[in-house]
Design an enzyme around this catalytic site. Structure first.
Site: not given
Ligand code: SAH
Length: 284
Positions: A99, A122, A140, A144
């Site tokens: 990505q 991260d 969003e 995760h």
């Protein structure tokens, strides 16, 4: 340290690497829901997704000469839109290298590399100094991550008085016994940790030294409408390599779990705005 998600960050990165087949151009390089005013609103997905980004942009309070950080930046569409709308610098970080490559190519193509940059990182261990951004945002990506950890990191890297703006999925009501399976399947397909309830956020923010300014439940404006409008573009998309899970991000099946939980009322979507106040940081 205990994690609130059982999925390793590298596995989440690989999951989004595999989602590189999505029709990004058609999605406007957005990997988030759209925002619709009401049930009469027929706005197509891409424009509705940009509207959601605009809700975030307005709340960042950045302009030329300011710098914000996009945590979990996806393919770069939202960062590009924020930079364009505000004239501010945006740094995007992502755990998915595929990505990131799309995001970097987008910045080049749009001739925005003076304001836009992306790097592999991260969100729960940000490679930036304290107080180095005027605003920090996440659209969003929180589902995760370990919420407490990423919030502490966002709070650390934003300057005093700077804004933190987040959209997140939350548990709107507890899933009944008979609905546990679909909830588990959703969490596996999307590699999502346990969801928080909306009432958990004030304490999560306080523990990270953040003062809550706004907490809005956007569920009715986003979830039910986004999934049918995404079905078209995602329909033709095929994974280039099969992942370990039967269904995963970018699949119709994964979207169907999301739709099921949205319809059942178990899944909600929120927008929150906070500011970093050093005097709130808990003394260890
Ligand atoms: N914010 C983007 C993408 C949302 S999808 C948009 O609105 O379009 C969730 C994103 O979070 C994916 O790009 C995924 O790779 C990223 N992500 C997930 N876990 C992460 C982590 N621990 N650190 C950084 N990025 C992460």
């Amino acid at each position: 340290m205990a994690r609130s998600s059982e999925f390793a960050d590298s596995a989440v990165g690989a999951l989004y690497d595999r989602a590189a087949h999505l029709p990004l151009e058609q999605l406007g390089f957005n990997l988030h829901v759209g925002y619709w005013e009401d049930s009469q609103d027929e706005t197509p997905y891409r424009e509705a997704a940009e509207r959601l980004t605009d809700l975030v942009t307005k709340r960042l309070r950045v302009g030329p000469g300011r710098r914000s950080l996009d945590v979990g930046c996806g393919a770069g569409g939202p960062a590009l839109r924020v930079a364009r709308a505000t004239g501010s610098t945006v740094v995007g970080v992502n755990i998915s290298r595929e990505q990131l490559a799309f995001a970097c190519a987008l910045a080049e193509r749009e001739e925005m590399t003076d304001l836009l940059s992306f790097r592999h990182a991260d969100g729960t261990a940000l490679p930036f100094d304290a107080d180095s951004f005027d605003a920090v945002w996440a659209v969003e990506s929180m589902p995760h991550m370990d919420r407490a950890r990423v919030l502490r990191e966002m709070s650390r890297v934003v300057r005093p008085g700077g804004r933190v703006v987040i959209t997140d999925m939350f548990a709107r009501k507890p899933a009944a016994e008979a609905r546990q399976e679909v909830l588990e399947r959703f969490r596996e397909a999307w590699m999502v940790g346990p969801l928080a309830s909306i009432g958990d956020y004030p304490a999560l923010l306080r523990d990270a030294g953040l003062r809550l300014l706004e907490l809005a439940d956007l569920t009715e404006h986003v979830l039910g409408r986004s999934l049918p409008s995404l079905a078209g573009p995602v329909d033709g998309a095929q994974h280039t390599s099969a992942g370990p899970a039967g269904a995963e991000v970018g699949d119709q099946a994964a979207l169907a779990y999301l739709a099921d939980l949205a319809e059942g009322g178990e899944l909600g979507y929120l927008l929150l705005v906070a500011e970093y106040l050093p005097e709130l940081t808990p003394v260890p």
